[in-house]
Write a protein that holds these residues in place. Structure first.
Motif, PDB file in Angstrom:
ATOM      1  N   UNK A 163      43.660  35.701  44.869  1.00  0.00           N
ATOM      2  CA  UNK A 163      44.029  34.687  43.888  1.00  0.00           C
ATOM      3  C   UNK A 163      42.851  33.742  43.640  1.00  0.00           C
ATOM      4  N   UNK A 164      42.227  33.890  42.487  1.00  0.00           N
ATOM      5  CA  UNK A 164      41.084  33.045  42.116  1.00  0.00           C
ATOM      6  C   UNK A 164      41.485  31.947  41.125  1.00  0.00           C
ATOM      7  N   UNK A 165      42.776  31.777  40.893  1.00  0.00           N
ATOM      8  CA  UNK A 165      43.243  30.890  39.819  1.00  0.00           C
ATOM      9  C   UNK A 165      42.840  29.438  40.038  1.00  0.00           C
ATOM     10  N   UNK A 166      42.715  29.012  41.305  1.00  0.00           N
ATOM     11  CA  UNK A 166      42.372  27.619  41.581  1.00  0.00           C
ATOM     12  C   UNK A 166      40.994  27.259  41.041  1.00  0.00           C
ATOM     13  N   UNK A 167      40.106  28.241  40.994  1.00  0.00           N
ATOM     14  CA  UNK A 167      38.737  27.979  40.550  1.00  0.00           C
ATOM     15  C   UNK A 167      38.479  28.427  39.115  1.00  0.00           C
ATOM     16  N   UNK A 168      39.521  28.799  38.418  1.00  0.00           N
ATOM     17  CA  UNK A 168      39.347  29.274  37.048  1.00  0.00           C
ATOM     18  C   UNK A 168      38.614  28.265  36.161  1.00  0.00           C
ATOM     19  N   UNK A 169      38.889  26.957  36.253  1.00  0.00           N
ATOM     20  CA  UNK A 169      38.171  26.007  35.392  1.00  0.00           C
ATOM     21  C   UNK A 169      36.667  25.985  35.637  1.00  0.00           C
ATOM     22  N   UNK A 170      36.239  26.416  36.831  1.00  0.00           N
ATOM     23  CA  UNK A 170      34.818  26.392  37.176  1.00  0.00           C
ATOM     24  C   UNK A 170      34.183  27.775  37.055  1.00  0.00           C
ATOM     25  N   UNK A 171      34.875  28.791  37.577  1.00  0.00           N
ATOM     26  CA  UNK A 171      34.324  30.148  37.569  1.00  0.00           C
ATOM     27  C   UNK A 171      34.528  30.857  36.239  1.00  0.00           C
ATOM     28  N   UNK A 172      35.540  30.442  35.490  1.00  0.00           N
ATOM     29  CA  UNK A 172      35.884  31.149  34.262  1.00  0.00           C
ATOM     30  C   UNK A 172      36.814  32.314  34.555  1.00  0.00           C
ATOM     31  N   UNK A 173      37.127  33.072  33.519  1.00  0.00           N
ATOM     32  CA  UNK A 173      37.985  34.251  33.659  1.00  0.00           C
ATOM     33  C   UNK A 173      37.219  35.386  34.326  1.00  0.00           C
ATOM     34  N   UNK A 174      37.902  36.133  35.182  1.00  0.00           N
ATOM     35  CA  UNK A 174      37.292  37.324  35.767  1.00  0.00           C
ATOM     36  C   UNK A 174      36.969  38.320  34.657  1.00  0.00           C
ATOM     37  N   UNK A 175      35.766  38.881  34.689  1.00  0.00           N
ATOM     38  CA  UNK A 175      35.344  39.790  33.625  1.00  0.00           C
ATOM     39  C   UNK A 175      35.869  41.205  33.856  1.00  0.00           C
ATOM     40  N   UNK A 176      36.319  41.492  35.075  1.00  0.00           N
ATOM     41  CA  UNK A 176      36.939  42.775  35.392  1.00  0.00           C
ATOM     42  C   UNK A 176      38.289  42.514  36.043  1.00  0.00           C
ATOM     43  N   UNK A 177      39.086  43.574  36.146  1.00  0.00           N
ATOM     44  CA  UNK A 177      40.392  43.436  36.769  1.00  0.00           C
ATOM     45  C   UNK A 177      40.233  43.121  38.256  1.00  0.00           C
ATOM     46  N   UNK A 178      40.990  42.149  38.726  1.00  0.00           N
ATOM     47  CA  UNK A 178      40.962  41.767  40.134  1.00  0.00           C
ATOM     48  C   UNK A 178      41.860  42.712  40.924  1.00  0.00           C
ATOM     49  N   UNK A 179      41.336  43.238  42.024  1.00  0.00           N
ATOM     50  CA  UNK A 179      42.094  44.170  42.858  1.00  0.00           C
ATOM     51  C   UNK A 179      43.234  43.434  43.556  1.00  0.00           C
ATOM     52  N   UNK A 180      44.424  44.030  43.496  1.00  0.00           N
ATOM     53  CA  UNK A 180      45.581  43.505  44.220  1.00  0.00           C
ATOM     54  C   UNK A 180      45.767  44.334  45.482  1.00  0.00           C
ATOM     55  N   UNK A 181      45.688  43.699  46.626  1.00  0.00           N
ATOM     56  CA  UNK A 181      45.722  44.438  47.885  1.00  0.00           C
ATOM     57  C   UNK A 181      46.702  43.882  48.901  1.00  0.00           C
ATOM     58  N   UNK A 182      47.231  42.686  48.678  1.00  0.00           N
ATOM     59  CA  UNK A 182      47.997  42.013  49.735  1.00  0.00           C
ATOM     60  C   UNK A 182      49.337  42.679  50.019  1.00  0.00           C
ATOM     61  N   UNK A 183      49.883  43.443  49.090  1.00  0.00           N
ATOM     62  CA  UNK A 183      51.150  44.122  49.344  1.00  0.00           C
ATOM     63  C   UNK A 183      50.973  45.359  50.214  1.00  0.00           C
ATOM     64  N   UNK A 184      49.728  45.801  50.390  1.00  0.00           N
ATOM     65  CA  UNK A 184      49.480  47.050  51.106  1.00  0.00           C
ATOM     66  C   UNK A 184      48.741  46.862  52.431  1.00  0.00           C
ATOM     67  N   UNK A 185      48.032  45.761  52.581  1.00  0.00           N
ATOM     68  CA  UNK A 185      47.156  45.591  53.747  1.00  0.00           C
ATOM     69  C   UNK A 185      47.847  44.773  54.829  1.00  0.00           C
TER      70      UNK A 185
END
Length: 253
Positions: free
Chosen positions: A27-49
């Motif tokens: 979850x990078x949403x907290x830093x979205x105002x500074x980092x901007x939008x992710x340019x690629x799809x962010x991997x979702x892994x927490x449901x599996x690891x």
């Protein structure tokens, strides 16, 4: 050891049937105002690891994701923490078993050894790098360290590093909104510095991390590079490298 690159600076290691997460963020949403939008799809892994051990280099939210700890750390799992960060971590995660280590102190369990070593944060906050090794493979994880004068010593004292995961985006940040004066000096290793650091660490291969996913035209301005730049810098410095895409798995034994 099985090594998987996750988002940004995150990696997952599997060794001795144990799973280790380092700087794993979903979850990078907290830093979205500074980092901007992710340019690629962010991997979702927490449901599996399900992680036996979780480590992080520092408390910036693109390296420390509290939701990953809550979702992924097994009930009997351990959070391994550099002692310099312990007071802050206990304020937010005091209900988790912690192994607290000073710089250069080691903890070994299940034939896996963990060791925090010197690092330097680009904006003056507390940070460590991590060395993790099993019976076959040793990795170095540098978070988002800047260039410092300890790479020579680290290379001398920590032999046989196979893979050095080092930031490579040489980002210039503008954090005046939180009271930091603007500086044009990069707040993480740039590409040449990453290759040079890996060379001083005597790493078999550099694996660049912390690049490509985020940029902001005003607040977070990274140095861009391509395959040609990688090849040229590798040749100039005399350091081999390996590019892992997010989600890609490396088997090393």
């Amino acid at each position: 050891m099985e090594i998987q690159k996750l988002n940004w600076a995150g990696i997952k290691l599997i060794s001795e049937d144990k799973t280790i997460l380092i700087d794993a963020v979903e979850d990078f949403s907290y830093y979205k105002p500074v980092l901007g939008e992710a340019v690629d799809e962010v991997i979702r892994f927490t449901d599996e690891v399900e992680a036996d051990y979780i480590l992080f280099t520092h408390m910036h939210l693109d390296h420390f994701d509290k939701s990953v700890l809550k979702k992924c750390l097994k009930k009997e799992g351990k959070l391994i923490v550099y002692s310099g960060l312990e007071p802050v971590v206990r304020k937010v995660m005091d209900d988790i078993e912690m192994i607290v280590l000073d710089l250069n102190e080691t903890f070994t369990e299940n034939n896996i050894t963990f060791k925090p070593v010197f690092a330097m944060d680009g904006v003056g906050e507390i940070q460590s790098s991590w060395i993790v090794e099993d019976l076959h493979t040793k990795i170095f994880h540098g978070g988002d360290t800047i260039w410092h004068n300890q790479f020579w010593k680290l290379g001398q004292e920590n032999k046989n590093i196979d893979y050095a995961f080092l930031p490579a985006n040489g980002v210039v940040v503008n954090f005046e909104m939180i009271g930091l004066e603007y500086s044009p000096v990069p707040a993480s290793l740039n590409l040449k510095e990453a290759f040079a650091a890996a060379h001083l660490l005597h790493a078999r291969k550099l694996v660049p991390i912390h690049y490509g996913l985020f940029a902001h035209e005003k607040f977070y301005i990274p140095e861009l590079f391509d395959q040609e730049d990688l090849q040229k810098t590798s040749k100039d410095v005399g350091q081999k490298y390996l590019v892992l895409k997010d989600g890609e798995v490396l088997m090393d034994s």
